[in-house]
Design a protein around this motif. Structure first.
Motif, PDB file in Angstrom:
ATOM      1  N   MET A 622      -0.179   1.572 -13.626  1.00 35.17           N
ATOM      2  CA  MET A 622      -0.920   0.637 -12.771  1.00 35.17           C
ATOM      3  C   MET A 622      -0.034  -0.519 -12.314  1.00 35.17           C
ATOM      4  N   GLN A 623       0.773  -1.034 -13.231  1.00 31.01           N
ATOM      5  CA  GLN A 623       1.659  -2.147 -12.879  1.00 31.01           C
ATOM      6  C   GLN A 623       2.676  -1.737 -11.823  1.00 31.01           C
ATOM      7  N   GLU A 624       3.287  -0.585 -12.011  1.00 32.60           N
ATOM      8  CA  GLU A 624       4.271  -0.129 -11.037  1.00 32.60           C
ATOM      9  C   GLU A 624       3.605   0.195  -9.698  1.00 32.60           C
ATOM     10  N   GLN A 629       2.626  -1.305  -3.930  1.00 33.15           N
ATOM     11  CA  GLN A 629       1.681  -1.700  -2.896  1.00 33.15           C
ATOM     12  C   GLN A 629       2.031  -3.071  -2.328  1.00 33.15           C
ATOM     13  N   GLU A 630       2.506  -3.971  -3.185  1.00 31.54           N
ATOM     14  CA  GLU A 630       2.943  -5.291  -2.696  1.00 31.54           C
ATOM     15  C   GLU A 630       4.144  -5.171  -1.774  1.00 31.54           C
ATOM     16  N   MET A 631       4.947  -4.134  -1.998  1.00 30.81           N
ATOM     17  CA  MET A 631       6.101  -3.884  -1.131  1.00 30.81           C
ATOM     18  C   MET A 631       5.704  -3.147   0.145  1.00 30.81           C
ATOM     19  N   GLY A 632       4.436  -2.807   0.268  1.00 29.25           N
ATOM     20  CA  GLY A 632       3.977  -2.077   1.443  1.00 29.25           C
ATOM     21  C   GLY A 632       4.232  -0.574   1.364  1.00 29.25           C
ATOM     22  N   GLN A 673      14.376   7.171  -3.339  1.00 29.27           N
ATOM     23  CA  GLN A 673      14.727   5.837  -3.810  1.00 29.27           C
ATOM     24  C   GLN A 673      13.664   5.375  -4.795  1.00 29.27           C
ATOM     25  N   SER A 674      14.125   4.959  -5.973  1.00 29.15           N
ATOM     26  CA  SER A 674      13.211   4.513  -7.016  1.00 29.15           C
ATOM     27  C   SER A 674      12.967   3.013  -6.891  1.00 29.15           C
ATOM     28  N   THR A 675      11.693   2.632  -6.880  1.00 27.44           N
ATOM     29  CA  THR A 675      11.332   1.217  -6.799  1.00 27.44           C
ATOM     30  C   THR A 675      10.994   0.640  -8.170  1.00 27.44           C
TER      31      THR A 675
END
Length: 681
Positions: A622-624, A629-632, A673-675
């Motif tokens: 959930m945190q990731e 989502q904050e990064m769009g 690409q890993s976020t």
């Protein structure tokens, strides 16, 4: 070859023989009686059909019978002119007995029959056939639209719609064929006149020149035979012409011609009294024989009395409040009527009375057309045929409220304002755009119901503005897409398999019914749909099943193999062309923890992770997801193939919208690409 099929071929061959080879008079007698028998049979069948399509072979049969009769005319002409007047017993009987041995009377009777057939019956049947064919073709688009409307409203099934469309096509073909076949009857009447004239002229020539008969003797001999031949030909022709008129003028009904005539002609018994009184008055005030008119008037009066008494007896069964007769009450209390109430529609859309204009085409509603497009769109996207969506109004709902149900259970509810538009903010609200606060039902986004004069300013401010039909169509589409796996049952799976079997029979044979049953194939397809994976590419899915189904029947494991075979499809689904795929990866320690918690049983493998670590793993995901989502970015989890399905099973209750992919499900050329990394401390 079946005997009945062989008999038709022999009949055609016999017609050819009659045109070429002289036949003995005994055989000609048999063929004449057979011709009359066929004509009687055809007219009786035409009178007992309820609709024209029940006698769809009639145009072709009309051609064969006409050709048979013309071939018979050639044989009888050859016998009359070539055997010194010996044409057989049947023709002689018609010439001597039927017309009393008077050639002139017989000729007059023949001419009358030809006039009746040619001018009255044949001409009328030809005109009705032409008009029927034209009207049937003109009415086809309207009938097709009516079928589509009934199908969209859930009043009929796909199979019934297909049958109705086929019936419309057959009706058009039938009336078109009858339009042409009626020309056969017209030509046959003309040919009958020409043949009679030829027989009379050349009969006189043969009798006088070859047999040395006097003119009167030759005329009497050959004219009688010719008239007899004409009668035995024209009587069956008249019957078949009448049958043609009956078939083309017959409207579809619940009974045969006899039932319809007696029911409708005698629907008003009191009119029989009027007719009887009129006939009786003719006998009294005119020189017509009183016995004739009185007997007919008495029959009409007695018939009217019996019909009136019969109607009164039927009305006695009815209640004063016009309640149904006892038979209908028995139907209501029968077990079958209760069983029909148990049926649950796969998809239902119910709405309040205020939303009726959405579905009413007379008020400009296009919901039925939108439902058709929804089913087509989901067939292309998901690869499954969505069942018929039943649309109905429900007075128990609020006027502007609607409900979407799947298999009888309510899954979504919304409210529409038909005289407003829904506007969704682009992220920055414009204070000048005012309306009624609401929530977009499909995706849960904040929105406004705005008036029509506010629509253009909202669009200029970047708002997404949609009309109410689009709102409800989008909501219905998303609900069905989300629950598509619930709509795929064994019957629907069998239909997909049968459809693929037409093009890939060998592939289907390698998978089902052995070693995998229809139910096991259904489970694999449902698991794919549950994770929003389209099953349209059934050949690839079955190729994977064929490769691994003999190794294992665990549907979870088979689903993983199928997903890997659909790697190109999954890559295109989650990675935009030319752009990297942003994902959150799962740490090695978490994968090891999940793999160690997997327990194998005789019924398959399952994840036996302790509640504390399971909760920590879900919270980490959930945190990731929130970070992405904050990064769009749309959250996507990437992990190893060995643990993918277990991680998916763990988070699907909390994060059903987050896809879980394995490395084997992505194409090699996809840039990843890993976020972030999912880790449990």
């Amino acid at each position: 070859m079946p005997l009945k099929d062989l008999s038709i071929l022999l009949t055609v061959i016999l017609i050819v023989i009659m045109l070429i080879i002289p036949l003995p008079t005994v055989i000609i007698d048999f063929l004449i009686i057979i011709n009359i028998t066929f004509a009687l049979l055809i007219i009786l069948v035409s009178m007992n059909t309820r609709e024209p399509l029940q006698f769809s072979i009639f145009p072709t049969l009309l051609l064969l019978v006409t050709l048979f009769r013309l071939g018979l005319n050639v044989s009888t002409t050859r016998a009359i002119l070539g055997n010194q007047g010996d044409a057989g017993n049947v023709i002689e009987t018609f010439g001597q007995f039927v017309v009393g041995g008077n050639a002139l009377v017989g000729f007059v009777v023949f001419v009358i029959l030809v006039v009746i057939q040619f001018i009255v019956i044949t001409k009328g049947a030809e005109r009705v056939s032409e008009v029927g064919a034209r009207f049937t073709l003109d009415a086809m688009p309207g009938k097709q639209m009516s079928i589509d409307a009934d199908l969209n409203a859930g009043m009929i099934s796909d199979i019934e719609a297909k049958e109705r469309r086929q019936k419309i096509e057959r009706e058009a073909d039938f009336y078109g064929s009858m339009d042409g076949a009626s020309k056969f009857v017209k030509g046959d009447a003309i040919a009958g006149i020409v043949i009679v004239i030829i027989n009379i002229i050349f009969g006189l020539v043969i009798g006088m020149l070859q047999e040395g008969l006097a003119l009167a003797e030759a005329a009497n001999k050959y004219t009688l035979l010719t008239v007899g031949d004409g009668l035995v030909s024209q009587i069956p022709a008249l019957l078949i012409s009448t049958a043609t008129g009956i078939v083309v003028t017959r409207a579809a009904s619940e009974g045969n011609l006899g039932h319809d005539v007696t029911t409708q002609l005698f629907a008003y018994p009191k009119m029989l009294y009027v007719a009887g009184a009129t006939i009786a008055a003719l006998g009294i005030f005119t020189p017509i024989d009183l016995l004739v008119t009185t007997s007919i008037a008495a029959v009409l009066g007695i018939g009217g009395f019996m019909l009136v008494r019969s109607q009164l007896a039927e009305e006695m069964w009815k209640d004063p409040d016009d309640s149904p007769p006892p038979e209908t009450e028995e139907d209501l209390t029968s077990p079958e009527s209760v069983v029909n109430l148990l049926q649950v529609d796969p998809v239902e859309f119910e709405f309040g009375y205020g939303l009726i204009p959405l579905a009413d085409t007379n008020q400009g509603g296009d919901l039925l057309d939108r439902v058709v497009m929804i089913r087509r769109q989901l067939a292309v996207e998901m690869g499954m045929v969505v069942p018929v969506i039943r649309i109905r109004d429900n007075i128990q709902l609020q006027p502007n409220e609607y409900v979407i149900k799947i298999k009888g259970s309510e899954l979504a509810r919304g409210e529409l304002l038909l005289d407003h538009y829904m506007a969704m903010s682009p992220g920055i609200d414009d204070e000048q755009i005012t309306g009624i606060d609401t929530i977009e039902p499909a995706f849960g986004l904040p929105a406004l119901w705005i008036s029509e004069d506010m629509k253009e300013p909202a669009e200029l401010s970047g708002y997404t503005v949609v009309d109410p039909p689009s709102v409800v169509s989008t909501h219905l589409t998303e609900v069905i897409r989300k629950h598509a796996h619930e709509l795929l049952g064994r019957q629907e799976t069998k239909q997909l398999i049968d459809h693929m079997n037409e093009s890939y029979p060998t592939l289907v044979e390698d998978v089902t019914p052995t070693p995998l049953s229809t139910g096991e194939v259904q489970k694999v397809l449902k698991k794919l749909l549950q994770e929003k994976v389209s099953i349209r590419n059934l050949p690839v899915i079955f190729e994977a099943l064929a490769d691994y189904c003999r190794m294992t029947k665990d549907t979870d494991v088979l689903t993983e193999y199928v997903r890997q075979a659909l790697s190109r499809q999954l890559s295109a689904q989650y990675a935009s062309e030319g752009e990297p795929l942003f994902v959150m990866t799962v740490s090695g320690s978490v994968e090891k923890m999940v793999a160690d918690a997997v327990q194998q049983t005789e019924h398959g493998a399952f994840l036996n992770l302790d509640p504390e670590n399971a909760q920590k793993l879900v919270e980490a995901v959930m945190q990731e997801s929130e970070k992405m989502q904050e990064m769009g970015r749309a959250p996507v989890i990437l992990c190893s193939p060995a643990v993918r399905m277990y991680i998916r099973h763990l988070i699907e209750r909390y994060l059903p919208q987050v896809p879980v992919l394995s490395y084997n499900e992505l194409e090699p050329d996809i840039e990843v690409q890993s976020t972030g990394v999912v880790n449990v401390k």
